[in-house]
Every structure is written in C-alpha cells, then in structure tokens.
Design a protein around this motif. Structure first.
Motif, mmCIF file in Angstrom:
data_model
loop_
_atom_site.group_PDB
_atom_site.id
_atom_site.type_symbol
_atom_site.label_atom_id
_atom_site.label_comp_id
_atom_site.label_asym_id
_atom_site.label_seq_id
_atom_site.Cartn_x
_atom_site.Cartn_y
_atom_site.Cartn_z
ATOM 1 N N PRO A 169 11.822 112.200 2.500
ATOM 2 C CA PRO A 169 11.721 112.696 1.125
ATOM 3 C C PRO A 169 12.879 112.226 0.286
ATOM 4 O O PRO A 169 13.985 112.058 0.781
ATOM 5 N N ASP A 170 12.628 112.030 -1.020
ATOM 6 C CA ASP A 170 13.727 111.712 -1.925
ATOM 7 C C ASP A 170 13.748 112.692 -3.079
ATOM 8 O O ASP A 170 14.086 112.386 -4.186
ATOM 9 N N GLY A 171 13.404 113.902 -2.806
ATOM 10 C CA GLY A 171 13.406 114.963 -3.793
ATOM 11 C C GLY A 171 12.698 116.143 -3.188
ATOM 12 O O GLY A 171 12.533 116.251 -1.980
ATOM 13 N N PRO A 172 12.198 117.095 -3.989
ATOM 14 C CA PRO A 172 11.457 118.205 -3.460
ATOM 15 C C PRO A 172 10.220 117.721 -2.719
ATOM 16 O O PRO A 172 9.602 116.725 -3.079
ATOM 17 N N ALA A 173 9.840 118.453 -1.670
ATOM 18 C CA ALA A 173 8.709 118.030 -0.839
ATOM 19 C C ALA A 173 7.435 117.974 -1.667
ATOM 20 O O ALA A 173 7.118 118.876 -2.428
ATOM 21 N N ASN A 225 15.576 106.527 -0.972
ATOM 22 C CA ASN A 225 16.432 107.711 -0.925
ATOM 23 C C ASN A 225 17.785 107.369 -0.292
ATOM 24 O O ASN A 225 18.845 107.766 -0.777
ATOM 25 N N ARG A 226 17.754 106.609 0.775
ATOM 26 C CA ARG A 226 18.997 106.233 1.454
ATOM 27 C C ARG A 226 19.837 105.309 0.578
ATOM 28 O O ARG A 226 21.071 105.382 0.557
ATOM 29 N N ASP A 274 18.041 113.482 -0.762
ATOM 30 C CA ASP A 274 17.963 114.160 0.531
ATOM 31 C C ASP A 274 18.812 113.401 1.548
ATOM 32 O O ASP A 274 18.282 112.636 2.356
ATOM 33 N N PRO A 275 20.133 113.598 1.523
ATOM 34 C CA PRO A 275 21.011 112.842 2.432
ATOM 35 C C PRO A 275 21.060 113.484 3.815
ATOM 36 O O PRO A 275 20.643 114.634 3.995
ATOM 37 N N PRO A 276 21.575 112.762 4.813
ATOM 38 C CA PRO A 276 21.822 113.387 6.111
ATOM 39 C C PRO A 276 22.975 114.380 6.013
ATOM 40 O O PRO A 276 23.640 114.484 4.973
#
Length: 675
Positions: free
Chosen positions: A336-340, A111-112, A291-293
């Motif tokens: 997470p990298d999308g919806p939970a 995700n990062r 899901d970025p900061p």
C-alpha cells in the motif's frame, strides 16, 4: 566512454508530455518565484489555495527553527524561514509526490521510492546542519528530488522499465545504469540532472546529484563546498537506504555508513543525527500517507559493531536505481502507498461520492452499485480531495455545501491536477436557477443534479457521463500509442546521435566528439584555473602493418590497441580515435608531470601487446606526445599542437617512447624532450 546527454534528447522526452512535472499550485509557485519582484504575501496567497501544501511547508519550516523559538504557524512565517529558492523546489517535490504516488510500472515500488526520497531529504537537511555544505532547507528539497530520474523512466516507459528492473535481479546482470542506457539511450542519473536543470536548480546541486553514487571518484578539492555538499548528499542517500531496507540488510549498510569518515562528523554525533532523522521520517511518512517499514534504531545498529560488508546476504536496499536491487513487488500482494483501498475489478468503473449527509450517500450508492460501479465515499471536501487523488475515479458526485471545502472549490482544486482533469464531476445542488448553474460549470463541473434525488434521472445522467469517460479513454489510448511511437523514435534518434560520435571499430568517441569535449575541458580549466593536459598517441609502423599484412590485420591491431588503452586509462580521462592510427587522450585536473606518468603507463600497456598472425607475431607500440595547457596558449589548437610536436619528437627518438616539448613549471620554453 559514451558522449554526455545532449539537450535534444531531453527536449524529446519533455515534448512527449509524460515527463513528471509540477501541476496546479506548484506550477503557479514556480512561475511566481521566477519573478524578481514577487512578494512573500503573493506567494503565501498562492500556496494557501492548496491546503495539503500549506501543512507540508509549515512542517518543513518548523523542522528548521531553533528550539527556543515559537513554532511556525502560518504560510507567511514559513516562507520567511525557508526562503524563496527552497520553497520553489520543496513545493515542486511535494507536487510530484501527490501526482505520481502510483503508476503503471509493476516492478517499480512507488511507495518505497517516495519513502526513500523523503528519508534522503530529511537526512540531507539534518546533516547539512553539521557539515555546513549548504542551507538545510535547500538540501531538503534537493534530497527529495535526487532520484527523480527513476520515477521519470517508470512514468515514460512503464512496460519497458519493468523489464529493465526485472533484468537487474538476475544473476550476473549488468548494472542498472548500463541497462537503462541500452534500452532508453539515457539513464536515470542523466535524466535527473536534466530535469533539475530544467526546473532551475543551481549548478552546484546538479553536479552533486549527478555524482552522488560515486563521491570518492570526484576530483573536487578537499575541504571545498562542492566536496562537502557531495559527501553530505551521499551520506543522506545511505541513511535513506537503511531506513527502507529489510531488517537483515540494515547492519551491513549501517556499518558502511558509520565507517565513512569523509563527512568529518564524529561517530556519536552521526548516530544522534540518524536517530533524529528516523523520528522525523516516521512523522513525515504519516503526514504524506506513505507506508514505510518499521524505522531503524540507529543506536542499536551503531553498537552492533563493524560488520564485514562482503559477508552474508546483503538483502534489498532502497531504490530502483541502487546497485543492489529491491525484490520485485509481487503482483498479487501490492504494497500500500496510502490508506488501504480494495482492488477494483478490471471492468468496473470507480465512483466517488463526496457528501456530508449519510442518507444522501446511501441513496447515491444504491444507484451506482446497481449500475455496477465500485463505490467509495468521503464525508467532507478535504477528505474528498485526498480520496480523489488516491483512487483516481472515473466519476465523482459532489454536494455543493460541505464542511472544510465546498463542492465548487473542490472541483476547481481537482481541475488543477493532472488526475482531476479526467474525472467526470457531477455537482448536487438545491437550486437550478441560471446563476447557480453558471457558477457550477465555471468551476469545472461536467453536469449537475438538483435535489431531491430522482434515481431514474441520476441513472440516465450517469450513463451520459460514462459515454464521455469512454470517449476520453479512447482518446487517451490513441495518445498513448502516439507517445509510445514518439518515445521509440526518440530512442532511435539518440542511438543515431551516439553512433555519429562513436568510432565503430574501437568503440571510442570519434574526432568530432574529441574536439567538442576538449573544448569543454579547456573552458572549465580556464574558468577555474585548473590544469589540463592531453596526449597524442600515434601507433608505430601502422602503415607498414596495413601494407604487408592487410587491412584486416590492421583493424585487429587497432582493436587490440584500443582495449589495452582502455584498461590502462584513469577513470577521469577520455580517449578518442581521431585518425587512422592516432588517438587523443584528454586528461582534466592533470598537470604535466602526472600526465607523463599516465602516458608511460599507456605506452607500457601497448608495448606488452603482440598479435599472432599465422606463424608470425605483430609487435604493437606507440609514440606518445604530452602537453599541458599554459597561460600563453590562446586556444585548444595550441595545446593539441604542442602534444603533436611531442609525438613527432618521440618518433625522432626511435619510437615506442613518451616525449614532451614543455618543461614543468615553465610558462613558455623551447622544445625539450622528456621521456
């Protein structure tokens, strides 16, 4: 200095089948854009087959249109704004994001990685409007793929790369590139460059991406497009680091960004651009379900004043390949990298129900849960596509008639993706006539069930589907073992290749590498009209040392001399051992006067050495001949011969000196000594 990446190594990695590559619509787009007679209408028709790509391409085009123009609303208009080269690379990047959103490498934060890549893409696009280093749409695509080699290593070697990333976080660890090279015989920068070249990106972009981590050391002419492009991408990478960094690390990173003057952009303009980039980044991350900061406030960071880069705890930064590493993602708290999505038990297969009727979904859920499946639902075809790519279920049950995207079309779309090829898909249909069933199987379905549902029949067909899934998993495990063996063999072959080009005693490249490298530099100098010099370095009285002191002392002299030469060499130069006591130094972008200065520095480094052998000291010195490429020279051999004559002249003059048979500025001349 290690030899450059050879094409054989990349071909080995590509042949493994696991190298990240475009799929489905993206692959069709890339193939189509390589045709000279392709039309915008044909390309628009292919892209329209994937609704996700449609939205992303239109949004990218709207980021480029002037404020006074109406927004782009169709794929055809977007292609007119972006152009074919940018569309090809952009769709490629989006394809990789869709298919490699997650993976098996625990320490690699997928995700990062994508959040950072997206920030780099947007920053490159916005900054290009200021620097005029290239078309903004093309730089968006290049920024998105500038670190794809990291993703490739995490995909090819998930377990091994996990260990490498963990090693970088230990105190006193070697740089990531060095650890990658030792483990895989290739680093992520080399792999990125090879992949982008394979995908058809122009060479000017390949060079910039390969050098973006150290732009200050690149000898590109001041004000040239290559230099502006390089510094634009380097600044974009810094902006991306700030976007994904922890709050405590952002002031230090921002201070380095705003202190940089190589962009030629005023500080106030740069702050404004960065604020715009942060806003675009939030919009794009939302659209791509990243899901970025929390986004940085660049205006506040700029007002906080200069901060000592050496002070304080630097904190984590953006990418796995950065010099300062992000902390490893804790296995019990994955980001997470999308919806939970709830974590599935290790022994429970995942099933996805796609149906617009809640009652039907409830009936299917009851049967699936009784069979110990982890069950997920989607209410229409579009949502089903997104959930399938995110969850990667083993089994899907899809209704034939659904809003937005019907069952057969959803099956076809999924079969074009790597993930969708392994899903067992069952279509629900109200009809079981032959034509209906033929259409279902031609769309790519594995089975069908006629409504109304009969729980016993459904359970039996699920068991049959699960047997097929288990067989596929066993085949995949066998393929994984073969791929792992092939990758280890490729690493071994790469190391053998490097050994064949390396002198074991000194660690320098050997004569074989030297001849290939100086030929490459000769061709580049000839093409671009740039200077090229070389040196022959001949150790003085080495035969006498061997004869009187023994070969073990001679070997120690060679190792000591190599260390001294290595420490005195410039970063752009290459030195090779070409014979027993002879070395060849290749100096690109260097005229005769500067080469003589460099040679004198090397001579001094050797002259200051002395080797203790028993009660006696062995003095080390060298005679160095220097030559520069001139217009009358027909080939590399003529250049090396001139340097050889210079070394011979140095020995005639009493050894331990530098000499040349050329004069600066003369096209051809008689041999003249120059110390």
């Amino acid at each position: 200095m290690s030899p450059p990446l050879d094409s054989t190594r990349f071909e080995q990695l590509r042949a493994s089948g696991d190298l990240p590559s475009p799929k489905g619509v993206a692959l069709a787009v890339i193939r189509l854009t390589r045709q000279q007679d392709v039309t915008i209408a044909e390309l628009a028709r292919v892209i329209s087959a994937d609704p996700a790509f449609v939205g992303r391409v239109i949004k990218a085009a709207n980021g480029l249109v002037a404020f006074e123009r109406r927004p782009v609303a169709s794929v055809h208009e977007a292609l007119m704004v972006l152009g074919l080269p940018a569309v090809r690379t952009m769709v490629l990047g989006f394809s990789l994001l869709s298919h490699y959103r997650r993976g098996a490498c625990r320490a690699f934060d997928y995700n990062r990685f994508w959040s950072s890549s997206l920030a780099s893409a947007l920053a490159a696009q916005v900054l290009a409007e200021r620097t005029r280093a290239g078309a903004a749409d093309e730089l968006f695509a290049v920024g998105l793929l500038a670190h794809v080699g990291e993703l490739a290593l995490a995909t090819l070697y998930p377990a091994e790369y996990d260990l490498v990333l963990e090693s970088t976080r230990k105190p006193g660890a070697a740089p990531l590139l060095e650890l990658e090279g030792a483990q895989f015989a290739i680093n992520h920068c080399e792999l990125t460059s090879a992949m982008l070249e394979d995908w058809g990106l122009p060479k000017v972009f390949l060079d910039a991406v390969a050098q973006v981590d150290a732009p200050a050391t690149v000898p590109a002419p001041e004000g040239s497009r290559a230099r502006r492009l390089l510094h634009t991408l380097a600044a974009a990478s810094r902006v991306a680091e700030i976007c994904v960094a922890e709050e405590s690390a952002r002031p230090r990173l921002a201070a380095a960004l705003f202190a940089e003057s190589s962009l030629g952009v005023e500080r106030e303009c740069l702050v404004t651009d960065c604020q715009r980039i942060a806003g675009l980044w939030v919009e794009w991350c939302s659209m791509l379900q990243l899901d970025p900061p929390a986004p940085p406030n660049f205006a506040n960071l700029a007002e906080s004043g200069p901060i000592s880069i050496a002070a304080g705890n630097p904190g984590p930064v953006a990418q796995a390949g950065s010099k300062e590493q992000i902390p490893a993602k804790q296995p019990n708290h994955p980001e997470p990298d999308g919806p939970a999505v709830e974590e599935a038990p290790a022994n429970s297969p995942r099933a996805l129900i796609v149906d617009d009727e809640p009652r039907t979904r409830g009936s299917l859920r009851a049967v699936l849960e009784q069979a110990h499946y982890e069950v997920h639902e989607a209410g229409n075809g579009r949502e089903g596509m997104e959930r399938a790519l995110e969850l990667q279920p083993q089994i899907m049950i899809l209704d034939w008639n659904m809003p937005e995207l019907n069952g057969p079309d959803l099956v076809r779309a999924l079969r074009q993706t790597r993930i969708g090829q392994t899903i067992y898909m069952i279509l629900l249909t109200h009809s079981d006539d032959d034509e209906h069933l033929v259409e279902a199987f031609e769309a790519g379905a594995d089975d069908f069930i006629a409504k109304p549902l009969r729980p016993r029949i459904l359970a039996a067909r699920l068991r049959a589907g699960q047997r097929v899934v288990r067989l596929q998993q066993e085949v995949e495990r066998e393929h994984e073992e073969i791929r792992h063996f092939a990758s280890q063999l490729a690493v071994t072959n790469r190391r053998l290749h490097e050994a064949a080009l390396t002198d074991a005693l000194t660690g320098f490249p050997n004569r074989r590498y030297a001849i290939d490298r100086i030929q490459q530099e000769w061709s580049a100098a000839q093409r671009w009209g740039r200077p090229l010099s070389c040196m022959i370095i001949d150790l003085d009285n080495f035969k006498q040392i061997n004869d009187t002191r023994g070969h073990d002392v001679g070997d120690e002299v060679l190792r000591s001399a190599a260390d001294a030469l290595r420490s005195a060499l410039r970063g752009q130069d290459v030195i090779c051992r070409t014979g027993g006591d002879e070395f060849l130094a290749i100096c690109p972008e260097t005229d005769l006067a500067r080469a003589l200065v460099c040679a004198e520095r090397l001579r001094n480094a050797l002259d200051s050495l002395s080797l203790q052998v028993g009660d006696a000291k062995v003095v080390i010195s060298a005679s160095i001949g220097v030559a520069m490429r001139e217009s009358w020279m027909q080939d590399v051999d003529a250049l090396i011969k001139q340097a050889d004559l210079g070394a011979y002249l140095a020995k005639q003059k009493g050894r331990n000196c530098v000499a040349t048979v050329q004069k600066t500025g003369d096209s051809r001349n008689e041999p003249v000594a120059a110390e």
